[in-house]
Write a protein that holds these residues in place. Sequence first.
Motif, PDB file in Angstrom:
ATOM      1  N   ALA A 405       0.911  -1.248  -0.007  1.00 37.49           N
ATOM      2  CA  ALA A 405       0.102   0.115  -0.093  1.00 37.49           C
ATOM      3  C   ALA A 405       0.852   1.353   0.023  1.00 37.49           C
ATOM      4  O   ALA A 405       0.444   2.310  -0.480  1.00 37.49           O
ATOM      5  CB  ALA A 405      -0.961  -0.034   0.998  1.00 37.49           C
ATOM      6  N   ASN A 406       1.986   1.164   0.528  1.00 37.73           N
ATOM      7  CA  ASN A 406       3.018   2.188   0.430  1.00 37.73           C
ATOM      8  C   ASN A 406       4.020   2.535  -0.697  1.00 37.73           C
ATOM      9  O   ASN A 406       4.850   3.393  -0.379  1.00 37.73           O
ATOM     10  CB  ASN A 406       3.887   2.107   1.686  1.00 37.73           C
ATOM     11  CG  ASN A 406       3.296   2.473   3.157  1.00 37.73           C
ATOM     12  OD1 ASN A 406       2.560   3.430   2.988  1.00 37.73           O
ATOM     13  ND2 ASN A 406       3.484   1.705   4.265  1.00 37.73           N
ATOM     14  N   THR A 407       3.591   1.687  -1.486  1.00 35.61           N
ATOM     15  CA  THR A 407       4.788   1.772  -2.602  1.00 35.61           C
ATOM     16  C   THR A 407       4.714   3.132  -3.285  1.00 35.61           C
ATOM     17  O   THR A 407       3.687   3.761  -3.741  1.00 35.61           O
ATOM     18  CB  THR A 407       4.354   0.679  -3.727  1.00 35.61           C
ATOM     19  OG1 THR A 407       4.746  -0.551  -2.969  1.00 35.61           O
ATOM     20  CG2 THR A 407       5.541   0.690  -4.932  1.00 35.61           C
ATOM     21  N   ASN A 408       5.959   3.815  -3.456  1.00 35.46           N
ATOM     22  CA  ASN A 408       6.203   5.107  -4.339  1.00 35.46           C
ATOM     23  C   ASN A 408       7.034   4.694  -5.347  1.00 35.46           C
ATOM     24  O   ASN A 408       7.875   4.025  -5.441  1.00 35.46           O
ATOM     25  CB  ASN A 408       6.952   6.184  -3.233  1.00 35.46           C
ATOM     26  CG  ASN A 408       5.967   6.416  -2.348  1.00 35.46           C
ATOM     27  OD1 ASN A 408       4.638   6.284  -2.404  1.00 35.46           O
ATOM     28  ND2 ASN A 408       6.449   6.845  -1.297  1.00 35.46           N
ATOM     29  N   VAL A 409       6.768   5.293  -6.434  1.00 36.43           N
ATOM     30  CA  VAL A 409       7.661   4.844  -7.597  1.00 36.43           C
ATOM     31  C   VAL A 409       7.979   6.438  -8.266  1.00 36.43           C
ATOM     32  O   VAL A 409       7.198   7.262  -8.569  1.00 36.43           O
ATOM     33  CB  VAL A 409       6.873   4.118  -8.874  1.00 36.43           C
ATOM     34  CG1 VAL A 409       7.677   3.946 -10.020  1.00 36.43           C
ATOM     35  CG2 VAL A 409       6.307   2.820  -8.336  1.00 36.43           C
ATOM     36  N   LEU A 450      11.849   2.286  -6.799  1.00 31.60           N
ATOM     37  CA  LEU A 450      10.749   1.649  -6.194  1.00 31.60           C
ATOM     38  C   LEU A 450      11.106   1.532  -4.846  1.00 31.60           C
ATOM     39  O   LEU A 450      11.987   1.177  -4.406  1.00 31.60           O
ATOM     40  CB  LEU A 450      10.599   0.345  -6.926  1.00 31.60           C
ATOM     41  CG  LEU A 450      10.497   0.080  -8.330  1.00 31.60           C
ATOM     42  CD1 LEU A 450      10.541  -1.185  -8.711  1.00 31.60           C
ATOM     43  CD2 LEU A 450       9.400   0.869  -8.947  1.00 31.60           C
ATOM     44  N   GLU A 451      10.009   2.258  -4.124  1.00 33.05           N
ATOM     45  CA  GLU A 451      10.228   2.313  -2.541  1.00 33.05           C
ATOM     46  C   GLU A 451       9.112   1.622  -1.862  1.00 33.05           C
ATOM     47  O   GLU A 451       8.099   1.829  -2.520  1.00 33.05           O
ATOM     48  CB  GLU A 451      10.553   3.500  -2.112  1.00 33.05           C
ATOM     49  CG  GLU A 451      11.686   4.045  -2.309  1.00 33.05           C
ATOM     50  CD  GLU A 451      11.879   5.687  -2.160  1.00 33.05           C
ATOM     51  OE1 GLU A 451      12.618   6.024  -1.310  1.00 33.05           O
ATOM     52  OE2 GLU A 451      11.062   6.403  -2.468  1.00 33.05           O
ATOM     53  N   GLY A 452       9.135   0.709  -0.927  1.00 32.34           N
ATOM     54  CA  GLY A 452       8.193   0.024  -0.445  1.00 32.34           C
ATOM     55  C   GLY A 452       7.858  -1.092  -1.253  1.00 32.34           C
ATOM     56  O   GLY A 452       6.479  -1.563  -1.555  1.00 32.34           O
ATOM     57  N   VAL A 453       8.624  -2.016  -1.764  1.00 30.17           N
ATOM     58  CA  VAL A 453       8.032  -2.985  -2.657  1.00 30.17           C
ATOM     59  C   VAL A 453       8.942  -4.208  -2.023  1.00 30.17           C
ATOM     60  O   VAL A 453      10.219  -4.214  -1.474  1.00 30.17           O
ATOM     61  CB  VAL A 453       8.601  -3.104  -4.119  1.00 30.17           C
ATOM     62  CG1 VAL A 453       7.556  -1.807  -4.948  1.00 30.17           C
ATOM     63  CG2 VAL A 453      10.187  -2.803  -4.536  1.00 30.17           C
TER      64      VAL A 453
HETATM   65  C1  LIG Z   1       5.712   7.238   0.005  1.00 31.61           C
HETATM   66  O1  LIG Z   1       5.423   8.501  -0.126  1.00 31.61           O
HETATM   67  C2  LIG Z   1       4.613   9.047   1.028  1.00 31.61           C
HETATM   68  C3  LIG Z   1       4.220  10.453   0.853  1.00 31.61           C
HETATM   69  O2  LIG Z   1       5.285  11.180   0.530  1.00 31.61           O
HETATM   70  C4  LIG Z   1       5.130   8.567   2.344  1.00 31.61           C
HETATM   71  O3  LIG Z   1       4.595   8.927   3.577  1.00 31.61           O
HETATM   72  C5  LIG Z   1       5.680   7.054   2.663  1.00 31.61           C
HETATM   73  O4  LIG Z   1       6.578   6.949   3.629  1.00 31.61           O
HETATM   74  C6  LIG Z   1       6.421   6.585   1.214  1.00 31.61           C
HETATM   75  N1  LIG Z   1       6.726   5.254   1.147  1.00 31.61           N
HETATM   76  C7  LIG Z   1       7.795   4.747   1.339  1.00 31.61           C
HETATM   77  C8  LIG Z   1       7.850   3.387   1.080  1.00 31.61           C
HETATM   78  O5  LIG Z   1       8.903   5.557   1.322  1.00 31.61           O
END
Ligand SMILES: *[C@@H]1O[C@H](CO)[C@@H](O)[C@H](O)[C@H]1NC(C)=O
Length: 454
Positions: A405-409, A450-453
Motif C-alpha cells: 500500500a505504501n509503494t512509491n515510484v 521503487l520504494e516499499g516493494v
Molecule cells: C511514499 O510517500 C509517502 C508520501 O510522501 C510517504 O508518506 C511514504 O512513507 C512513502 N513510502 C515509502 C515506502 O517510502
Amino acid sequence: MAASRSLAGLVLALIALHSAASTRYAPNWDSLDNRPLPCWYDEAKFGIFLHWGVFSVPSFGSEWFWWSWRQEKSPAYVQFMNKNYAPGFTYADFAPQFTAEFFDPDAWAELFESAGARYVVLTTKHHEGFTNWGSPVAWNWNSVDTGPHRDLVGDLGKAIKKRNLHYGLYHSLLDWFHPLYLADKESGFKTQYFVLAKAMPELYDLVMRYQPDLIWSDGDWESPDTYWNSTGFLAWLYNDSPVKDKVVVNDRWGINCSCHHGGFYNCADKYTPSTLPDHKWEKCTSIDSHSWGYRRNMQVNELMDEATIILELVEAVSYGGNYLLNVGPSKEGLIVPIFQERLRNVGKWLSINGEAIYATKPWRVQMENTTCKLWYTAKESAVYSIFLKWPVDNVLKLQSPKPTANTNVTMLGLTGLLKWKQDPELGLLINLPMIPPGVFAVEYGWTLKLEGVH
Ligand SMILES: *[C@@H]1O[C@H](CO)[C@@H](O)[C@H](O)[C@H]1NC(C)=O
Ligand SMILES: *[C@@H]1O[C@H](CO)[C@@H](O)[C@H](O)[C@H]1NC(C)=O
Ligand SMILES: *[C@@H]1O[C@H](CO)[C@@H](O)[C@H](O)[C@H]1NC(C)=O
Ligand SMILES: *[C@@H]1O[C@H](CO)[C@@H](O)[C@H](O)[C@H]1NC(C)=O
C-alpha cells in the motif's frame, strides 16, 4: 542501558580491530582467498582501462603487434612493415617514436571523472616488456630512458589521486621476448631467473613507488603460480605493504588461478555471466571491439556505441560485477575525440542514473524479459529498475517487484511520483510521463526507483 550498550559496542569494536590487525595471511590460496575485498571496489562499479605502450606507435592491428609480426608472422603485419618501414627496422626502433608530447594527465583525469568512472587502470607494462615508468630492471626499455622520457605511471597517478578516482596498475607478469623468460620457458619453468630478475622486482617497485589501489595482473597463462611466486607476493601485499588495507587485486596469477583465486575475478576478457556469480567479478572490455591498444585505422562501425556501453554496464552491475571500459591512447598521448565523446556521454547518463549503479547490490532478481526487458539493482530500502527501451504505450510492466500500500515510484532525473497499479496478469504497471524519451535525460536508458516493494 545506553551506557552499557555503547560499552558493549566499544568492546566489540576493539575485538574487531584486534582481529583485523592480527590477521596475517599465509602465502597460500586457502589463506589469501579469505581476505575480504576492500569495499571501495564494489562500490565503484565503473572504471577506465588504458592500454598504452610501444604498440601505440605502429598503432596497427592490436597491442599484440610485436607477437603478431615476429612470432606469428601474420601476413597483414609483415606486409604493413614491408610497405612502411625500411628493411631491418626492429620493434625496438618504435620506442623513440613513443613521444607522448600531448600527454596531459590532468585532462585525462578530468575526462575519466566526467565519464563517471571511479577508478582507472593503466598498463604499466604490457607483454612487450616496455615499462611506462623508470624501472631499474628494464634497461633502455622504459619510458624514462627512451620515448617520452617521462614517468607516465607517476604523472598519471598524481592527477588521478587529486580527483575522486582510485588508481589501478595493470602489470603483465610475462615479457614475451625477454631472454631470461625464454630461458625459464626452455627449462619448463623449473628455473625462476625471470621472476627473480624482472617480474617480482618490478611488482614490488610499482607498489612501493606508486602505492596503487588496485593491481590488475595479466600475462600469467604460460606457467603456474608457483613459478611466479604469486602467493608470496600477495602475502606481502596483504600483510606488510603500504597499501595492505586498501589494495584490490584480480585473479590472473598463474595457470588455473583465473576465476578461482585472488581478489575479484575477471575470468575471461569480456566475461559476461548470465546468472549471479557468488564472487565479486569484473567485466573488462574495449570501446574498439578489435583492439585494446590504439589503432589508427579503426572505423566507427567497429566501436561500441553509447547504448551498448550502457547496456553492458547495467548488465554487469545488476549481476554484481564491475565494468572496466578500455580506451587506447595514441603515441602522442591523446585520447581521440570519438573515445572522449563516448566517455562523456556515459558520464551524462550516470550523472542522472548513477544512484542506481554506484554502491548498489544485486537484488533478488537481476533481469526480467517477459513483458519488458529490464535490470534490477538495490540500495538500502530502494529497488531500482533500469530499462533501455521506452515502451510504446508509455506503460512499463514489471513482473518481479511486489507492491504494498505504501509503494512509491519515481524516475531518476524527474520530480514527482509516478502512478502505478497492480494487474493480476501483467504485473506492476507504471505510467511513464508522456514526454518523448531523451528530453529530460540522455536517451540511452531510464531508471525507476521503487520504494516499499518486496
Ligand atoms: C511514499 O510517500 C509517502 C508520501 O510522501 C510517504 O508518506 C511514504 O512513507 C512513502 N513510502 C515509502 C515506502 O517510502
Ligand atoms: C589446471 O587444471 C587442469 C584441469 O583441472 C589440470 O589438468 C592441470 O594440471 C592444471 N594445471 C596446473 C598447472 O595446475
Ligand atoms: C617468493 O616469496 C617468498 C615469500 O615472500 C620469498 O621469501 C621468496 O624470496 C620469493 N621468491 C621469489 C623467487 O621471488
Ligand atoms: C529476451 O526475450 C527475447 C524474446 O523471448 C529473447 O529473444 C532474448 O534472447 C531474451 N534475452 C535475454 C537476455 O534473455
